[in-house]
Design a protein around this motif. Structure first.
Motif, PDB file in Angstrom:
ATOM      1  N   PHE A  14       0.840  -1.199   0.000  1.00 21.97           N
ATOM      2  CA  PHE A  14       0.000   0.000   0.000  1.00 21.97           C
ATOM      3  C   PHE A  14       0.876   1.251   0.000  1.00 21.97           C
ATOM      4  N   LYS A  15       0.229   2.376  -0.260  1.00 22.72           N
ATOM      5  CA  LYS A  15       0.947   3.639  -0.454  1.00 22.72           C
ATOM      6  C   LYS A  15       1.886   3.981   0.710  1.00 22.72           C
ATOM      7  N   GLY A  16       1.474   3.745   1.929  1.00 22.40           N
ATOM      8  CA  GLY A  16       2.286   4.094   3.100  1.00 22.40           C
ATOM      9  C   GLY A  16       3.519   3.245   3.290  1.00 22.40           C
ATOM     10  N   SER A  17       3.791   2.310   2.357  1.00 23.41           N
ATOM     11  CA  SER A  17       4.984   1.457   2.452  1.00 23.41           C
ATOM     12  C   SER A  17       6.173   2.040   1.712  1.00 23.41           C
ATOM     13  N   ILE A  18       5.966   3.097   0.942  1.00 24.43           N
ATOM     14  CA  ILE A  18       7.054   3.683   0.154  1.00 24.43           C
ATOM     15  C   ILE A  18       7.444   5.012   0.785  1.00 24.43           C
ATOM     16  N   ALA A  19       8.701   5.084   1.203  1.00 24.45           N
ATOM     17  CA  ALA A  19       9.176   6.312   1.840  1.00 24.45           C
ATOM     18  C   ALA A  19       9.401   7.411   0.805  1.00 24.45           C
ATOM     19  N   GLU A  20       8.975   8.601   1.158  1.00 23.51           N
ATOM     20  CA  GLU A  20       9.251   9.787   0.352  1.00 23.51           C
ATOM     21  C   GLU A  20      10.693  10.202   0.641  1.00 23.51           C
ATOM     22  N   PRO A  21      11.525  10.412  -0.386  1.00 25.71           N
ATOM     23  CA  PRO A  21      12.885  10.879  -0.087  1.00 25.71           C
ATOM     24  C   PRO A  21      12.834  12.173   0.716  1.00 25.71           C
ATOM     25  N   CYS A  22      13.559  12.218   1.806  1.00 33.79           N
ATOM     26  CA  CYS A  22      13.565  13.423   2.639  1.00 33.79           C
ATOM     27  C   CYS A  22      14.878  13.475   3.418  1.00 33.79           C
ATOM     28  N   VAL A  23      15.101  14.571   4.067  1.00 33.74           N
ATOM     29  CA  VAL A  23      16.337  14.803   4.801  1.00 33.74           C
ATOM     30  C   VAL A  23      16.054  14.667   6.292  1.00 33.74           C
ATOM     31  N   LEU A  24      16.988  14.059   6.994  1.00 35.86           N
ATOM     32  CA  LEU A  24      16.851  13.851   8.431  1.00 35.86           C
ATOM     33  C   LEU A  24      17.516  15.005   9.175  1.00 35.86           C
ATOM     34  N   HIS A  25      16.783  15.601  10.112  1.00 37.32           N
ATOM     35  CA  HIS A  25      17.332  16.662  10.960  1.00 37.32           C
ATOM     36  C   HIS A  25      17.209  16.208  12.413  1.00 37.32           C
ATOM     37  N   PRO A  26      18.125  15.363  12.874  1.00 40.06           N
ATOM     38  CA  PRO A  26      17.985  14.848  14.248  1.00 40.06           C
ATOM     39  C   PRO A  26      18.222  15.926  15.301  1.00 40.06           C
ATOM     40  N   GLU A  27      17.515  15.805  16.396  1.00 38.76           N
ATOM     41  CA  GLU A  27      17.746  16.684  17.531  1.00 38.76           C
ATOM     42  C   GLU A  27      17.555  15.873  18.793  1.00 38.76           C
ATOM     43  N   VAL A  28      18.221  16.290  19.856  1.00 40.44           N
ATOM     44  CA  VAL A  28      18.149  15.586  21.133  1.00 40.44           C
ATOM     45  C   VAL A  28      16.988  16.150  21.945  1.00 40.44           C
ATOM     46  N   VAL A  29      16.128  15.264  22.419  1.00 33.22           N
ATOM     47  CA  VAL A  29      15.039  15.689  23.310  1.00 33.22           C
ATOM     48  C   VAL A  29      14.998  14.741  24.504  1.00 33.22           C
ATOM     49  N   ALA A  30      14.620  15.287  25.647  1.00 35.40           N
ATOM     50  CA  ALA A  30      14.431  14.452  26.843  1.00 35.40           C
ATOM     51  C   ALA A  30      13.042  13.835  26.760  1.00 35.40           C
ATOM     52  N   THR A  31      12.964  12.552  27.043  1.00 34.77           N
ATOM     53  CA  THR A  31      11.666  11.889  27.078  1.00 34.77           C
ATOM     54  C   THR A  31      11.469  11.304  28.471  1.00 34.77           C
TER      55      THR A  31
END
Ligand SMILES: [Zn+2]
Length: 168
Positions: A14-31
């Motif tokens: 199904f459509k939600g199985s294909i990732a759209e190419p995009c850029v990762l912007h990681p950031e640190v968060v407290a959980t």
């Protein structure tokens, strides 16, 4: 050398199985742990604090909802490495390794959304007006379950042991 046009998969469920190419912007968060995982005495204190914040906001006639532990302070939506698992659709449970029975840690969360209406406090400031940028709630265009998330757990004792997962 990367191809100008990457090959497309021939068959996907199904459509939600294909990732759209995009850029990762990681950031640190407290959980912090999922609300239903907290000791009852601690949860009671947090609940009292939330009630006091709601009364304060009402007295000030604020339009903006006061923050809540569950939506604004404990576990952000979105793709994450580590932290605490969200248990949106089931009660929290211990996840133990199927090989050695050691407790497992959350390794990775893959989420259908980076934020939602109730959790919009996690929206990156850079994203601007949430109403105008709804598509960006899901920049990868991936979907897990019914707009849910996939928690992947790793063995604490031996990272070579098979991972386990929980769809929430
Ligand atoms: Zn193990």
């Amino acid at each position: 050398m990367p191809l100008d046009t990457p090959p497309q998969p021939a068959l996907v469920g199904f459509k939600g199985s294909i990732a759209e190419p995009c850029v990762l912007h990681p950031e640190v968060v407290a959980t912090y742990p999922y609300a239903d995982s907290l000791p009852p005495r601690l949860w009671k204190k947090i609940d009292s604090w939330e009630d006091a914040e709601a009364r304060r906001a009402e007295r000030r006639d604020q339009d903006e909802e006061p923050p809540t532990y569950h939506h604004d302070l404990s576990i952000p939506q979105g793709f994450r490495v580590g932290g605490f698992p969200s248990w949106r659709t089931t009660d929290p449970r211990a996840v133990n390794c199927e090989v050695c029975a050691a407790p497992m840690n959350l390794l990775l969360t893959l989420d259908s959304y980076e934020w939602s209406g109730a959790d919009s406090s996690w929206m990156p400031i850079e994203e601007g007006n949430i109403a105008e940028r709804q598509r960006d709630r899901c920049p990868t265009q991936l979907a897990f379950g019914r707009d849910g998330l996939l928690n992947i757990f790793a063995c604490q004792a031996d990272p070579g042991h098979p991972h386990r997962w929980s769809l929430q």
